[in-house]
Design an enzyme around this catalytic site. Structure first.
Site, mmCIF file in Angstrom:
data_model
loop_
_atom_site.group_PDB
_atom_site.id
_atom_site.type_symbol
_atom_site.label_atom_id
_atom_site.label_comp_id
_atom_site.label_asym_id
_atom_site.label_seq_id
_atom_site.Cartn_x
_atom_site.Cartn_y
_atom_site.Cartn_z
ATOM 1 N N CYS A 125 37.557 -31.170 -100.542
ATOM 2 C CA CYS A 125 37.017 -30.439 -99.395
ATOM 3 C C CYS A 125 36.215 -29.202 -99.777
ATOM 4 O O CYS A 125 35.435 -28.702 -98.975
ATOM 5 C CB CYS A 125 38.140 -30.036 -98.438
ATOM 6 S SG CYS A 125 38.952 -31.432 -97.649
ATOM 7 N N HIS A 379 34.184 -31.402 -89.835
ATOM 8 C CA HIS A 379 34.456 -31.175 -91.259
ATOM 9 C C HIS A 379 33.871 -32.313 -92.099
ATOM 10 O O HIS A 379 34.578 -33.216 -92.532
ATOM 11 C CB HIS A 379 35.967 -31.074 -91.455
ATOM 12 C CG HIS A 379 36.428 -30.871 -92.864
ATOM 13 N ND1 HIS A 379 35.616 -30.368 -93.867
ATOM 14 C CD2 HIS A 379 37.639 -31.095 -93.443
ATOM 15 C CE1 HIS A 379 36.306 -30.306 -94.988
ATOM 16 N NE2 HIS A 379 37.535 -30.737 -94.767
ATOM 17 N N CYS A 410 41.067 -25.106 -98.371
ATOM 18 C CA CYS A 410 42.182 -25.831 -98.976
ATOM 19 C C CYS A 410 41.620 -27.101 -99.601
ATOM 20 O O CYS A 410 40.580 -27.603 -99.174
ATOM 21 C CB CYS A 410 43.245 -26.166 -97.937
ATOM 22 S SG CYS A 410 42.641 -27.038 -96.478
ATOM 23 N N GLY A 412 42.497 -31.043 -101.216
ATOM 24 C CA GLY A 412 43.439 -32.121 -100.973
ATOM 25 C C GLY A 412 44.538 -32.366 -101.985
ATOM 26 O O GLY A 412 45.654 -32.666 -101.596
#
Length: 426
Positions: A125, A379, A410, A412
């Protein structure tokens, strides 16, 4: 291999409720910049609107076209020839090979010369933010003077959920098993362990939509969004040309009552729903970075100064807590505190993790994602870190005074990333 796929889809081991988490954090970061000609600065940044995956106006648009739109826009806006670039780095998650071929094709669709190199990076991400870190590092080391950091994702055209070829021995190692825990389960783990109630999560989601709606209606996104002309096919098979100018995920009518009616998405007794999670999306963003001395020599503006960056490791089965550890690391490096920061852009992968990070760090809610986050806007995985940086710097400039902002993600498999930027003022 079948066993690994089953584990990837259904593994749901999580820590017992209560207790304090202990993280062995190793910092991977550049030293904080000192004001002067060697500063790494952001010159300009643009993004596409964020489309709804599978059903939005970008559902038929390939990622190379999305990427090309922002690459061209940034260079055209600055009146800068692409042959001035020392390197281009693109964050991507879902394309084969992290989109290496796609990025090079976008390069040529943008009419960049073959002499300018390009590569891709996948840090899940935070890939778009990692692209910025990589270009900044190359500038700081003296390898290049100017570079383009980008992020792109088409979640319409690429599916999530395939971890690739993995060793069956992963079942024998607890932390390795945790790397394939579904993201929704990591959200439930955070909510359970730290007591983040369904009500808090839904309230955070409503706030995200309200902030994004206000920003959209007031025109705050207009300076950062690149109009994209593309073609889309409707349910009847009719193709038409559209110009995409507006983020599609914002729902002004979202209410606590409405969200309260949604079923838990990942556990029957859970608190994570489709309404308090980020949306799957399509989009791209690009930022032009340079060494201050080179930027000033070319007469280019300074939109922001990168003051610090950090990447940390956290338990993979609670990956969402990453920003709560990455932000302090970056702030310490920059010699700043929470009180010094005007805007925090924290990725809203799930409301549970965003609420935890806000509460853990004691962040003022009015400084967190002031124009909405991923729950409202969407996202697109590889794009989001770059998109958030574009949004942060445009927001700081809109305020019209010197200030500081933080972007944090954050990651994954159990990491967090953060960057501290200074807007030097008009």
């Amino acid at each position: 291999m079948h066993r690994v796929k089953v584990i990837s889809g259904h593994l749901s081991s999580y820590p017992a409720q209560g207790g304090n988490i202990k993280c062995n954090i190793n910092h991977c970061c550049a030293r904080a910049a000192v004001s002067g000609p060697e500063d790494v600065v952001v010159v300009h940044g643009r993004r596409t609107a964020i489309g709804k995956a599978k059903r939005g106006l970008f559902k038929d648009t390939t990622p190379d076209e999305l990427l090309s739109a922002v690459m061209k826009a940034v260079m055209t806006d600055m009146g800068l020839s692409p042959d001035r670039l020392g390197d281009v780095c693109v964050g991507n998650v879902l394309q084969p090979g992290a989109g290496a071929v796609m990025a090079r094709i976008a390069h040529f669709l943008s009419e960049f010369p073959e002499t300018v190199p390009v590569y891709t990076v996948n840090r899940q991400c935070s890939s778009g933010l990692q692209a910025l870190f990589n270009i900044a590092g190359a500038i700081k080391s003296g390898s290049i003077d100017l570079g383009l950091a980008c992020g792109v994702e088409s979640m319409s055209l690429q599916e999530m959920g395939n971890p690739g070829d993995l060793s069956p021995r992963l079942v024998d190692f607890e932390k390795a098993r945790a790397c394939v825990v579904p993201m929704g389960i990591t959200s439930e783990n955070v909510a359970e362990r730290f007591g983040i109630s369904r009500e808090k999560q839904d309230a955070f989601a409503v706030s995200s939509h309200q902030k994004a709606d206000r920003a959209q209606r007031s025109g705050r996104f207009e300076a950062e969004i690149v109009p994209v002309v593309t073609r889309v096919t409707d349910a009847e098979g009719t193709e038409c040309t559209v110009t995409v100018l507006k983020d599609e995920g914002v729902r002004p009518s979202t209410t606590l009552e409405g969200l309260g009616k949604l079923r838990a998405a990942f556990r029957p007794d859970g608190s994570t729903t489709a309404g308090n999670s980020s949306q799957v999306s399509d989009g791209a963003a690009a930022l032009l970075l340079g060494r201050r001395s080179a930027v000033e020599a070319l007469g280019l503006p300074v939109l922001g100064v990168l003051r610090a960056s950090a990447v940390v490791g956290v338990p993979p089965d609670m990956m969402g807590i990453g920003p709560a550890y990455a932000i302090p690391a970056a702030l310490e490096q920059a010699g700043l505190s929470v009180a010094d920061i005007d805007v925090f852009e924290i990725n809203e992968a799930f409301a549970s993790q965003a609420v935890y990070c806000v509460e853990k760090l004691g962040l003022p809610l009015d400084r967190v994602n002031p124009n909405g986050g991923a729950i409202a806007l969407g996202h697109p995985l590889g794009c989001t870190g770059a998109r958030m940086t574009v949004s942060l710097l445009h927001e700081l400039r809109r305020r019209g005074r010197r200030g500081y902002g933080v972007v944090s993600m954050c990651i994954g498999t159990g990491m967090g990333a953060a960057a501290v930027f200074e807007y030097p003022g008009p």
